[in-house]
Design a protein around this motif. Structure first.
Motif, PDB file in Angstrom:
ATOM      1  N   LEU A 144       0.899  -1.227   0.169  1.00 17.34           N
ATOM      2  CA  LEU A 144       0.002   0.006   0.005  1.00 17.34           C
ATOM      3  C   LEU A 144       1.032   1.216   0.055  1.00 17.34           C
ATOM      4  CD1 LEU A 144      -2.794  -0.785   2.450  1.00 17.34           C
ATOM      5  CD2 LEU A 144      -2.958  -0.812   0.224  1.00 17.34           C
ATOM      6  N   PRO A 145       0.385   2.338  -0.637  1.00 18.81           N
ATOM      7  CA  PRO A 145       1.242   3.421  -0.622  1.00 18.81           C
ATOM      8  C   PRO A 145       0.832   4.282   0.621  1.00 18.81           C
ATOM      9  CG  PRO A 145      -0.775   3.857  -2.013  1.00 18.81           C
ATOM     10  CD  PRO A 145      -0.663   2.419  -1.607  1.00 18.81           C
ATOM     11  N   ASN A 207      -7.187  -5.169   0.007  1.00 18.39           N
ATOM     12  CA  ASN A 207      -6.068  -4.702  -0.031  1.00 18.39           C
ATOM     13  C   ASN A 207      -6.395  -3.009   0.465  1.00 18.39           C
ATOM     14  OD1 ASN A 207      -3.307  -4.600  -0.735  1.00 18.39           O
ATOM     15  ND2 ASN A 207      -3.925  -3.440  -2.568  1.00 18.39           N
ATOM     16  N   PHE A 208      -6.194  -3.131   1.759  1.00 21.49           N
ATOM     17  CA  PHE A 208      -6.356  -1.571   2.485  1.00 21.49           C
ATOM     18  C   PHE A 208      -6.008  -1.924   3.934  1.00 21.49           C
ATOM     19  CE2 PHE A 208     -10.390  -3.725   3.271  1.00 21.49           C
ATOM     20  CZ  PHE A 208     -10.473  -3.458   4.965  1.00 21.49           C
ATOM     21  N   ASN A 209      -5.671  -0.841   4.485  1.00 22.89           N
ATOM     22  CA  ASN A 209      -5.545  -0.913   5.876  1.00 22.89           C
ATOM     23  C   ASN A 209      -5.822   0.278   6.370  1.00 22.89           C
ATOM     24  OD1 ASN A 209      -4.486  -1.580   8.460  1.00 22.89           O
ATOM     25  ND2 ASN A 209      -2.359  -1.438   8.071  1.00 22.89           N
ATOM     26  N   ILE A 210      -5.507   0.710   7.690  1.00 21.99           N
ATOM     27  CA  ILE A 210      -5.749   2.060   8.275  1.00 21.99           C
ATOM     28  C   ILE A 210      -4.585   2.732   8.870  1.00 21.99           C
ATOM     29  CG2 ILE A 210      -8.331   1.740   9.005  1.00 21.99           C
ATOM     30  CD1 ILE A 210      -7.459   1.173  11.982  1.00 21.99           C
ATOM     31  N   ASN A 211      -4.445   4.012   8.877  1.00 22.91           N
ATOM     32  CA  ASN A 211      -3.586   4.904   9.164  1.00 22.91           C
ATOM     33  C   ASN A 211      -4.180   5.472  10.363  1.00 22.91           C
ATOM     34  OD1 ASN A 211      -0.851   5.775   9.518  1.00 22.91           O
ATOM     35  ND2 ASN A 211      -1.300   7.633   8.555  1.00 22.91           N
ATOM     36  N   VAL A 213      -4.076   9.108  12.155  1.00 17.83           N
ATOM     37  CA  VAL A 213      -3.564  10.585  11.946  1.00 17.83           C
ATOM     38  C   VAL A 213      -3.576  11.393  13.129  1.00 17.83           C
ATOM     39  CG1 VAL A 213      -4.043  12.541  10.541  1.00 17.83           C
ATOM     40  CG2 VAL A 213      -4.291  10.167   9.418  1.00 17.83           C
TER      41      VAL A 213
ATOM     42  N   ASP B 147      -5.269  13.387   5.167  1.00 21.33           N
ATOM     43  CA  ASP B 147      -6.567  12.819   5.037  1.00 21.33           C
ATOM     44  C   ASP B 147      -7.048  11.889   6.152  1.00 21.33           C
ATOM     45  OD1 ASP B 147      -6.790  14.014   2.631  1.00 21.33           O
ATOM     46  OD2 ASP B 147      -6.561  12.261   1.541  1.00 21.33           O
ATOM     47  N   HIS B 148      -8.147  12.201   6.521  1.00 20.25           N
ATOM     48  CA  HIS B 148      -8.804  11.128   7.494  1.00 20.25           C
ATOM     49  C   HIS B 148     -10.256  10.774   7.362  1.00 20.25           C
ATOM     50  CE1 HIS B 148      -9.692  14.512  10.331  1.00 20.25           C
ATOM     51  NE2 HIS B 148      -9.106  15.179   9.466  1.00 20.25           N
ATOM     52  N   LEU B 178     -17.139   7.561   4.258  1.00 21.89           N
ATOM     53  CA  LEU B 178     -17.368   6.425   3.668  1.00 21.89           C
ATOM     54  C   LEU B 178     -18.749   5.677   4.002  1.00 21.89           C
ATOM     55  CD1 LEU B 178     -13.733   5.031   4.240  1.00 21.89           C
ATOM     56  CD2 LEU B 178     -14.475   6.190   2.294  1.00 21.89           C
ATOM     57  N   ASN B 211      -7.318   7.199   8.947  1.00 19.21           N
ATOM     58  CA  ASN B 211      -7.356   7.099   7.619  1.00 19.21           C
ATOM     59  C   ASN B 211      -7.642   5.735   6.969  1.00 19.21           C
ATOM     60  OD1 ASN B 211      -7.976   8.492   4.962  1.00 19.21           O
ATOM     61  ND2 ASN B 211      -5.281   8.297   4.626  1.00 19.21           N
ATOM     62  N   VAL B 212      -8.332   5.350   5.967  1.00 17.41           N
ATOM     63  CA  VAL B 212      -8.492   4.300   5.209  1.00 17.41           C
ATOM     64  C   VAL B 212      -7.400   4.380   3.774  1.00 17.41           C
ATOM     65  CG1 VAL B 212      -9.693   2.564   3.953  1.00 17.41           C
ATOM     66  CG2 VAL B 212     -10.445   3.649   5.968  1.00 17.41           C
ATOM     67  N   VAL B 213      -6.353   3.630   3.966  1.00 12.24           N
ATOM     68  CA  VAL B 213      -5.166   3.626   2.918  1.00 12.24           C
ATOM     69  C   VAL B 213      -5.688   2.314   1.986  1.00 12.24           C
ATOM     70  CG1 VAL B 213      -2.944   3.652   2.346  1.00 12.24           C
ATOM     71  CG2 VAL B 213      -3.546   4.584   4.309  1.00 12.24           C
ATOM     72  N   THR B 214      -6.048   2.542   0.673  1.00  9.81           N
ATOM     73  CA  THR B 214      -6.126   1.655  -0.426  1.00  9.81           C
ATOM     74  C   THR B 214      -4.948   1.582  -1.097  1.00  9.81           C
ATOM     75  OG1 THR B 214      -7.499   3.089  -1.873  1.00  9.81           O
ATOM     76  CG2 THR B 214      -8.568   2.110   0.281  1.00  9.81           C
ATOM     77  N   GLY B 215      -5.238   0.527  -1.930  1.00 13.58           N
ATOM     78  CA  GLY B 215      -4.058   0.240  -3.040  1.00 13.58           C
ATOM     79  C   GLY B 215      -4.351   1.101  -4.190  1.00 13.58           C
ATOM     80  N   ASN B 216      -5.559   1.748  -4.388  1.00 14.94           N
ATOM     81  CA  ASN B 216      -5.920   2.509  -5.436  1.00 14.94           C
ATOM     82  C   ASN B 216      -5.510   4.205  -5.196  1.00 14.94           C
ATOM     83  OD1 ASN B 216      -7.670   0.451  -6.181  1.00 14.94           O
ATOM     84  ND2 ASN B 216      -9.216   1.073  -4.544  1.00 14.94           N
ATOM     85  N   THR B 217      -4.911   4.305  -3.954  1.00 16.81           N
ATOM     86  CA  THR B 217      -4.745   5.870  -3.804  1.00 16.81           C
ATOM     87  C   THR B 217      -3.336   5.930  -4.683  1.00 16.81           C
ATOM     88  OG1 THR B 217      -5.317   5.391  -1.417  1.00 16.81           O
ATOM     89  CG2 THR B 217      -4.025   7.404  -1.837  1.00 16.81           C
TER      90      THR B 217
END
Lengths: 218, 218
Positions: A144-145, A207-211, A213, B147-148, B178, B211-217
């Motif tokens: 993930l980015p 394919n996601f996870n949380i950060n 902030v 982002d959050h 979301l 924040n939800v981090v996805t592979g699409n970001t």
């Protein structure tokens, strides 16, 4: 290190494969040591195969990657002696699919699977970890980015340090592994699963996870 | 819009103040309409004060910002008729502090406060929202860098659209809200609270969100 990975499902395979690739001697624990599909996979991936009990006995660190519904039964077949003093990383979630999708939790709110395991095996040093994301991301956070985080919980500071060191080998910087406190914080990460499951539907894949902030982030 | 904010605690004040500042006619609902402290605050902030029932009756949209332990009792004092057809944004969490900190949830796993409210008042259009972060951040998302996200859940698509429009007035871009699906997804966001509470201890304050981090970001 000699590491046992209990469970031959996708989570067990992801963890065992990554640990073997990192140079550890990995024994995958299964119900039987002659399961043909598991034998083929372990042979291909430089991993040993043994019964749950033999895998744990042969190892310095044990990872519970079995399904949450069978984890206590599997660990009981291993027995306290083979776990005594060892770091036991519990990756399982107590998901109950008996009423369909989304599953409920078979234990939550005032208890958790992580706590049940710690109570059942008091001489094991249980660390709840890695149960809040997909198994591909567990061993490849750069899938993930940007920043995203893991949570750990456990009563033993040294066991948590050793877990953080192992996670570093998967690519997790220590600052992205958030220590939530003692093993009762396993409630928090297991109870996150309902949100994870809804997010999987909203995002459209796993394919996601949380950060996290914070106001301190520059 | 005429908006009722039920509850005179920190959450109610943050929401009522921000809505009044945005130009809405806001009536804060309280147990009594002559509570001195609440009257002083509402007068200072351009907000009206009324009983729970009168506030809801006078408004087109109702926000439940009461404590989760009393929400059903408060809404029952309002009655179905004053809520019929209206968007009812439920911000409350069913936290039970009777055994100290961290609290448990008084309902979870196979039910939620959001669902209880929707079942009790079937003609209200309940949207679970804003229950996963501190009240200052609810109305000021730019209080955190980067982002959050927020989560919403509800059975009525139009009610969710109206909620998203209201959140936009607080500074929440629609893409950071979301939609987790029907009101049963309130279980997911309410069950996130144990993780939020542990994170508050780890972070050291309540000024954080996920924040939800996805592979699409990108």
């Amino acid at each position: 290190m000699n590491i046992a990975v209990l469970g031959t499902g996708n989570v067990g395979k992801a963890l065992a494969g990554a640990l073997a690739a990192a140079g550890h001697v990995v024994t995958m624990g299964s119900r039987t040591a002659d399961n043909e599909a598991a034998l083929a996979w372990t042979t291909d991936n430089g991993v040993l195969l043994a019964t749950f009990a033999d895998a744990a006995s042969a190892s310095d660190l044990v990872i519970n990657a079995t399904g949450g519904g069978v984890s206590l039964a599997v660990l009981n077949s291993v027995g306290e002696q083979a776990l005594a003093g060892k770091v036991l990383i519990d990756v399982a979630n107590p998901l109950d699919f008996s009423n369909g999708f989304p599953p409920t939790l078979s234990v939550c709110n005032d208890d958790s699977l992580g706590e049940q395991i710690q109570r059942e095996f008091p001489s094991a040093r249980v660390v709840k970890a890695l149960n809040t994301l997909n198994c591909e991301l567990m061993v490849n956070p750069s899938g993930l980015p940007g920043d995203h985080v893991l949570f750990i919980a456990g009563n033993d500071a040294d066991a948590k340090s050793k877990t953080i060191a192992l996670l570093w080998e998967f690519g997790w910087p220590a600052e992205r592994v958030l220590d939530l406190g003692d093993i009762s914080a396993a409630r928090a990460t297991e109870m996150y699963l309902p949100l994870w499951l809804r997010l999987m539907q909203t995002v459209g894949n796993a394919n996601f996870n949380i950060n996290v902030v914070t106001g301190n982030t520059p």
